[in-house]
Design a protein around this motif. Structure first.
Motif, PDB file in Angstrom:
ATOM      1  N   GLU B  68       0.840  -1.181   0.000  1.00  0.00           N
ATOM      2  CA  GLU B  68       0.000   0.000   0.000  1.00  0.00           C
ATOM      3  C   GLU B  68       0.882   1.241   0.000  1.00  0.00           C
ATOM      4  OE1 GLU B  68      -4.056   1.266   2.384  1.00  0.00           O
ATOM      5  OE2 GLU B  68      -2.349   0.567   3.555  1.00  0.00           O
ATOM      6  N   ARG B  69       0.368   2.270  -0.667  1.00  0.00           N
ATOM      7  CA  ARG B  69       1.017   3.579  -0.580  1.00  0.00           C
ATOM      8  C   ARG B  69      -0.029   4.501   0.043  1.00  0.00           C
ATOM      9  NH1 ARG B  69       5.373   6.491  -1.944  1.00  0.00           N
ATOM     10  NH2 ARG B  69       5.179   8.406  -3.169  1.00  0.00           N
ATOM     11  N   PRO B  70      -0.069   4.534   1.370  1.00  0.00           N
ATOM     12  CA  PRO B  70      -1.168   5.208   2.067  1.00  0.00           C
ATOM     13  C   PRO B  70      -1.167   6.727   1.929  1.00  0.00           C
ATOM     14  CG  PRO B  70       0.504   4.482   3.628  1.00  0.00           C
ATOM     15  CD  PRO B  70       0.883   3.909   2.288  1.00  0.00           C
ATOM     16  N   ASP B  71       0.008   7.277   1.620  1.00  0.00           N
ATOM     17  CA  ASP B  71       0.088   8.722   1.441  1.00  0.00           C
ATOM     18  C   ASP B  71       1.164   8.996   0.392  1.00  0.00           C
ATOM     19  OD1 ASP B  71       1.556   8.582   4.674  1.00  0.00           O
ATOM     20  OD2 ASP B  71       2.620   8.556   2.767  1.00  0.00           O
ATOM     21  N   GLY B  72       1.591  10.237   0.296  1.00  0.00           N
ATOM     22  CA  GLY B  72       2.539  10.575  -0.766  1.00  0.00           C
ATOM     23  C   GLY B  72       3.964  10.180  -0.510  1.00  0.00           C
ATOM     24  N   SER B  73       4.244   9.617   0.681  1.00  0.00           N
ATOM     25  CA  SER B  73       5.643   9.331   0.966  1.00  0.00           C
ATOM     26  C   SER B  73       5.907   7.893   1.412  1.00  0.00           C
ATOM     27  CB  SER B  73       6.157  10.291   2.035  1.00  0.00           C
ATOM     28  OG  SER B  73       5.414  10.164   3.224  1.00  0.00           O
ATOM     29  N   ASN B  74       4.937   7.229   2.039  1.00  0.00           N
ATOM     30  CA  ASN B  74       5.189   5.895   2.567  1.00  0.00           C
ATOM     31  C   ASN B  74       4.777   4.794   1.596  1.00  0.00           C
ATOM     32  OD1 ASN B  74       6.035   6.205   5.576  1.00  0.00           O
ATOM     33  ND2 ASN B  74       4.374   7.671   5.283  1.00  0.00           N
ATOM     34  N   PHE B  75       5.468   3.675   1.711  1.00  0.00           N
ATOM     35  CA  PHE B  75       5.147   2.466   0.938  1.00  0.00           C
ATOM     36  C   PHE B  75       5.282   1.311   1.910  1.00  0.00           C
ATOM     37  CE2 PHE B  75       4.478  -0.227  -2.496  1.00  0.00           C
ATOM     38  CZ  PHE B  75       5.556  -1.037  -2.805  1.00  0.00           C
ATOM     39  N   THR B  76       4.205   0.554   2.103  1.00  0.00           N
ATOM     40  CA  THR B  76       4.212  -0.465   3.143  1.00  0.00           C
ATOM     41  C   THR B  76       4.012  -1.859   2.581  1.00  0.00           C
ATOM     42  OG1 THR B  76       1.836  -0.257   3.554  1.00  0.00           O
ATOM     43  CG2 THR B  76       3.291   1.164   4.843  1.00  0.00           C
ATOM     44  N   LEU B  77       4.571  -2.824   3.296  1.00  0.00           N
ATOM     45  CA  LEU B  77       4.369  -4.243   3.015  1.00  0.00           C
ATOM     46  C   LEU B  77       3.722  -4.848   4.253  1.00  0.00           C
ATOM     47  CD1 LEU B  77       4.928  -6.831   1.266  1.00  0.00           C
ATOM     48  CD2 LEU B  77       7.059  -7.054   2.555  1.00  0.00           C
ATOM     49  N   LYS B  78       2.579  -5.472   4.070  1.00  0.00           N
ATOM     50  CA  LYS B  78       1.880  -6.117   5.168  1.00  0.00           C
ATOM     51  C   LYS B  78       1.894  -7.620   4.969  1.00  0.00           C
ATOM     52  CE  LYS B  78      -2.198  -4.570   6.592  1.00  0.00           C
ATOM     53  NZ  LYS B  78      -3.678  -4.365   6.618  1.00  0.00           N
ATOM     54  N   ILE B  79       2.194  -8.328   6.032  1.00  0.00           N
ATOM     55  CA  ILE B  79       2.061  -9.776   6.048  1.00  0.00           C
ATOM     56  C   ILE B  79       0.985 -10.088   7.074  1.00  0.00           C
ATOM     57  CG2 ILE B  79       3.211 -12.005   6.238  1.00  0.00           C
ATOM     58  CD1 ILE B  79       5.892 -10.556   5.929  1.00  0.00           C
TER      59      ILE B  79
END
Lengths: 111, 112
Positions: B68-79
């Motif tokens: 997910e890219r929840p905002d303009g700066s973060n990129f997350t990986l969820k397990i």
């Protein structure tokens, strides 16, 4: 299939000597190749790249050679320094932009 | 010099728990990636992401994984439900025009 392999798992060199790290790739569709350096506990660090329309590219103390005929890539490091000690990975991008990494070569530099 | 950052540097979790690994790519980059490296092995591609959607994913990236890219700066990986075999270093990478990828320092995930 897709595979990138390294011939030598460990390379030991004397400080000041030149190092040559080799890599074989199997996917003839790959058009972009990158060498990364990885120090212990850190992420891969970009060193140099080359596209398939070139056979040689030089950077600061490093040279990458590409031989598409035999699907071979090499990284030459001139005047190797202790700070060059790390694991070196070659990576290729067959068709898409995902990187396929080789297994790595550990470079050890002795004083 | 701009760089990719990742948090946390080390995450310890119990099997079956959800984890979220966070990355801040280089600011003007448009292509984002996650890779993993099991101890002593080579770096493996997990997923690529562009224009707010997955471009490509490997067979490792099953239904337990999401990005997910929840905002303009973060990129997350969820397990969602971690397994013992998910223990590895997870690297985020970004690139400006889908060529040279720059990697973050990684998150070491330990599943107990």
């Amino acid at each position: 299939g897709e595979s990138v392999g390294l011939h030598l798992p460990t390379l030991s060199v004397q400080e000041g000597d030149n190092s040559i790290i080799n890599c074989a790739y199997s996917n003839s569709a790959s058009d972009y190749f990158i060498w990364y350096k990885q120090e212990s506990g850190k992420g891969p660090q970009f060193i140099i790249d080359i596209r398939s329309n070139m056979d040689k590219r030089q950077g600061q103390r490093v040279t990458v050679l590409l031989n598409k005929t035999v699907k071979h890539l090499s990284l030459q490091i001139a005047a190797t320094q202790p700070g060059d000690s790390a694991v070196y990975f070659c990576a290729e991008t067959p068709i898409t932009d995902k990187l396929i990494f080789g297994t790595g070569t550990r470079l050890q530099v002795f004083p | 010099e701009p760089e990719v950052t990742q948090t946390p540097s080390h995450q310890v979790t119990q099997m079956g728990q959800e984890v979220i690994l966070r990355c801040v790519p280089i600011s003007n980059h448009l292509y984002f990636y996650w890779y993993r490296q099991i101890l002593g092995q080579k770096v493996e591609f997990l997923v690529s992401f562009y224009n707010n959607e997955i471009s490509e994913k490997s067979e490792i990236f099953d239904d337990q994984f999401s990005v997910e890219r929840p905002d303009g700066s973060n990129f997350t990986l969820k397990i969602r439900s971690t397994k013992l075999e998910d223990s590895a270093m997870y690297f985020c990478a970004s690139s400006e025009i889908a060529d040279t990828q720059y990697f973050g320092p990684g998150t070491r995930l330990t599943v107990l």
